[in-house]
Enzyme design. Sequence first.
Site, PDB file in Angstrom:
ATOM      1  N   ASP A 133       0.811  -1.433  -0.067  1.00 56.22           N
ATOM      2  CA  ASP A 133      -0.345  -0.095   0.562  1.00 56.22           C
ATOM      3  C   ASP A 133       0.788   1.142   0.294  1.00 56.22           C
ATOM      4  OD1 ASP A 133       1.226   0.048   2.718  1.00 56.22           O
ATOM      5  OD2 ASP A 133      -1.147  -0.168   3.595  1.00 56.22           O
ATOM      6  N   GLY A 134       2.281   1.230  -0.206  1.00 58.38           N
ATOM      7  CA  GLY A 134       2.355   2.531  -0.289  1.00 58.38           C
ATOM      8  C   GLY A 134       2.826   3.087   1.190  1.00 58.38           C
ATOM      9  N   ARG A 184      13.872  11.174   5.937  1.00 61.60           N
ATOM     10  CA  ARG A 184      14.797  10.210   6.164  1.00 61.60           C
ATOM     11  C   ARG A 184      15.775  11.367   6.108  1.00 61.60           C
ATOM     12  NH1 ARG A 184      15.294   4.227   5.551  1.00 61.60           N
ATOM     13  NH2 ARG A 184      15.040   4.584   3.414  1.00 61.60           N
ATOM     14  N   ASP A 260      19.493  -5.361  -0.162  1.00 64.19           N
ATOM     15  CA  ASP A 260      18.737  -3.548  -0.773  1.00 64.19           C
ATOM     16  C   ASP A 260      18.815  -2.399   0.843  1.00 64.19           C
ATOM     17  OD1 ASP A 260      17.670  -6.600   0.443  1.00 64.19           O
ATOM     18  OD2 ASP A 260      15.459  -5.080   0.148  1.00 64.19           O
ATOM     19  N   ASN A 261      19.068  -3.943   1.583  1.00 57.79           N
ATOM     20  CA  ASN A 261      19.462  -2.474   2.808  1.00 57.79           C
ATOM     21  C   ASN A 261      20.852  -2.777   3.383  1.00 57.79           C
ATOM     22  OD1 ASN A 261      16.912  -2.585   3.062  1.00 57.79           O
ATOM     23  ND2 ASN A 261      16.857  -4.469   4.680  1.00 57.79           N
ATOM     24  N   ASP A 270      17.897   1.301   7.165  1.00 59.61           N
ATOM     25  CA  ASP A 270      17.115   0.616   6.959  1.00 59.61           C
ATOM     26  C   ASP A 270      16.308   0.231   8.333  1.00 59.61           C
ATOM     27  OD1 ASP A 270      14.988   1.318   4.862  1.00 59.61           O
ATOM     28  OD2 ASP A 270      15.165  -0.505   3.709  1.00 59.61           O
TER      29      ASP A 270
HETATM   30  P1  AMP Z   1      11.992  -3.223   3.559  1.00 63.40           P
HETATM   31  O1  AMP Z   1      11.931  -4.046   4.932  1.00 63.40           O
HETATM   32  O2  AMP Z   1      11.619  -2.014   4.369  1.00 63.40           O
HETATM   33  O3  AMP Z   1      13.246  -2.879   3.070  1.00 63.40           O
HETATM   34  O4  AMP Z   1      11.261  -3.347   2.628  1.00 63.40           O
HETATM   35  C1  AMP Z   1      11.675  -4.355   1.395  1.00 63.40           C
HETATM   36  C2  AMP Z   1      11.416  -3.825  -0.144  1.00 63.40           C
HETATM   37  O5  AMP Z   1       9.747  -3.998   0.069  1.00 63.40           O
HETATM   38  C3  AMP Z   1      11.455  -2.648  -0.384  1.00 63.40           C
HETATM   39  O6  AMP Z   1      11.132  -2.606  -1.650  1.00 63.40           O
HETATM   40  C4  AMP Z   1       9.950  -2.037  -0.156  1.00 63.40           C
HETATM   41  O7  AMP Z   1       9.494  -0.624  -1.206  1.00 63.40           O
HETATM   42  C5  AMP Z   1       9.070  -2.238  -0.073  1.00 63.40           C
HETATM   43  N1  AMP Z   1       8.197  -2.285   0.675  1.00 63.40           N
HETATM   44  C6  AMP Z   1       8.306  -2.743   2.100  1.00 63.40           C
HETATM   45  N2  AMP Z   1       7.098  -2.215   2.810  1.00 63.40           N
HETATM   46  C7  AMP Z   1       6.088  -1.577   1.665  1.00 63.40           C
HETATM   47  C8  AMP Z   1       4.997  -0.814   1.624  1.00 63.40           C
HETATM   48  N3  AMP Z   1       3.582  -1.256   2.404  1.00 63.40           N
HETATM   49  N4  AMP Z   1       3.661  -0.888   0.241  1.00 63.40           N
HETATM   50  C9  AMP Z   1       4.898  -1.122  -0.456  1.00 63.40           C
HETATM   51  N5  AMP Z   1       5.855  -1.764  -0.747  1.00 63.40           N
HETATM   52  C10 AMP Z   1       6.919  -1.842   0.354  1.00 63.40           C
HETATM   53 MG    MG Z   2      15.102  -1.839   2.444  1.00 67.48          MG
END
Ligand code: AMP
Ligand code: MG
Length: 494
Positions: A133-134, A184, A260-261, A270
Site C-alpha cells: 500500500d506504500g 530520512r 537492498d538494505n 533501513d
Molecule cells: P524493507 O523491508 O523496508 O527493506 O522493504 C523491502 C521492500 O519492500 C522494498 O522494496 C520496499 O519498498 C517494499 N515495501 C515494504 N513495505 C511496503 C509497503 N507497505 N508498500 C509497498 N512496498 C513496500
Molecule cells: Mg529496505
Amino acid sequence: MVNANNEHPGQDPIGWRFDNTYSRLPDTFFAPAKPATAKEPRLAILNRQLANQLGLNLNGVSPEAAAALFSGQDLPNGSNPIAQAYAGHQFGGFTMLGDGRAILLGEHRSPNGDLVDIQFKGAGRTAFSRGGDGYAALGPMLREYIISEAMFALGIPTTRSLAVVTTGETVYRQTRLQGAILTRVAASHIRVGTFEYVAARGDETNLRVLADYTINRHYPELADSPHKYLEFFRAVLDRQAALIARWQLVGFIHGVMNTDNMAISGETIDYGPCAFMNTYRADTVFSSIDHAGRYAYRNQPAIAQWNLARFGETLIPLIDPEQETAIGIATEALGEYPALYQEYWLDGMRAKLGLQTSEPDDLDLVQSLLTWMEKSKADFTNTFRDLSADELPTKDQYSGPDFREWHANWQKRFSRESRPITLVKAGMRLVNPAIIPRNHRVEEALAAAEDHDDLSALHRLLEVLVKPNEVGADAAMYEEPPSDNGSYRTFCGT
Ligand code: AMP
Ligand code: MG
C-alpha cells in the site's frame, strides 16, 4: 535568527538547496513519484538539531506548515520526487524491488557542502509498490527515528531522521494503525541492490554510469585511479568492514541484512526489526521472520561478506574485459575482507578494554571475556561499562573464579601499557556506552505515542540516548536490562 530571504535574495526561506543529481541519471534508475494526499497531517516529532545542521530554518514555520511539508503536501522548492529502482537478495533469494513506499525528494546541499538525500518513508504507492500500500505505521517510523538517532550518537555511520508526521490516514496491518511518514536523511540510498538491478538487466552502459556516479559521490578520491572500479570495490569492502565491526562492538543487530538494505556509502540503513542485544549471546536473533537465524548477531560479519560478494559480481564487467581475470581479481579482494573486519573489530575491542598497544594474546583475552559473558548470562553493555568504572562494582556475577582469573589477566595486560589507571578508565568510559536503546524502553515509548498520543516518554528516552556515555540523574532506569531478554521479538516495519 537571520531571515535567509533578506540576506540572500532569491533563496528559499527555509533554506532548502536542492541539486537533484540522481534524477538526472538515465530513466532506468527511477520512476517519477508523487506523495499521497494526507487527510490530516500532524507533526509528531521534529529533529531541530539536525535541521540546523542541514541549514534549514524552521523556527518561523508553524506546526501545521511543518506537517504539510514533512508529509509531502507542500513540496520543498527545487525538489523533484522520484522512486528509485533497485533489486536485492532477500534472505538469499533474488528479487526486483525498488522504492515501494519511499519517495526521494532529491538531494539537499548542507552548509558544510555535503549532498544528502531527503527521503519520505511511507508516503504512498509508487511504480515499485507491487502488492503493497506504500504506507508506513507510526510505531515503526518512530522506532527508526529513535534507533537511527541513537546510532548517530554512538558515532556509528547511519542515516538520520529529520521528522515524523502522522497522516490522519488509517493503515491496515494485523490491526488498524495510524499512518505516518518519516523524513530520512542519508548520504545516499544507493545500495548493493541498486548495482544488482542494472547488472541483472545486463545493461553494461548504465552499470558504468551508476559506478561512476557513486564513485564521484562517495569515493571521489578514486575518480582518477587507473583501476578505479577495483579500488571502488575495495573501498566499499573497507567501509562495510568498519561499519559491521562498530555494530558488533555495541551489540546492534540489524535484523534484515538483505542486499537492498546495505548502503554503498557505508551508512547503516533501513531500521526494521533491528534491536540491541542485552544478555550476551552470540546467536541472538530478535526478528520474528528470521526463523533460521540468518541475520543473528554472530552472523553479521559473514553476511556482510556474502552481500559484498553479490556486489563484487555486479562489478565484474568493469574490473577487467577478460571475465576470468576480473573474477580472479575480485575474489582476491573479497578474500581480504575477513582479516579487514577482524582488525577493525579487535582494535575496537582493545579500546573497549582500555588497551592502546597490541599484543598477540589480545584476541584470547577478548574471547575469554565473551565466553564468560555468555556462560554467566552477563549484560553486554553493562559489563563493559562496569569494567570502565574506577572500581569494579560489587555484583555476584563478578565473584566467581572464572571472572576473577580473567580480571587478573586483564589487569596484568594493561599494567604493561604504562598509562595511569585513571586515564585508562576515563578513556574506556568514552568508548563503552552506558546507555543503549533498551528494547523495553523503546517499546514503552512507542506504546505511549501510539496508544495515548503521548510522546513524553519518547522525548525523555531520546534525551538520554543522544548522550550515551554520560550517566545522568535518571540513567539507572535506562541502563537496566529488560527482564524478558530471551523472548523479545521485533517485526518488519511494513
Ligand atoms: P524493507 O523491508 O523496508 O527493506 O522493504 C523491502 C521492500 O519492500 C522494498 O522494496 C520496499 O519498498 C517494499 N515495501 C515494504 N513495505 C511496503 C509497503 N507497505 N508498500 C509497498 N512496498 C513496500
Ligand atoms: Mg529496505
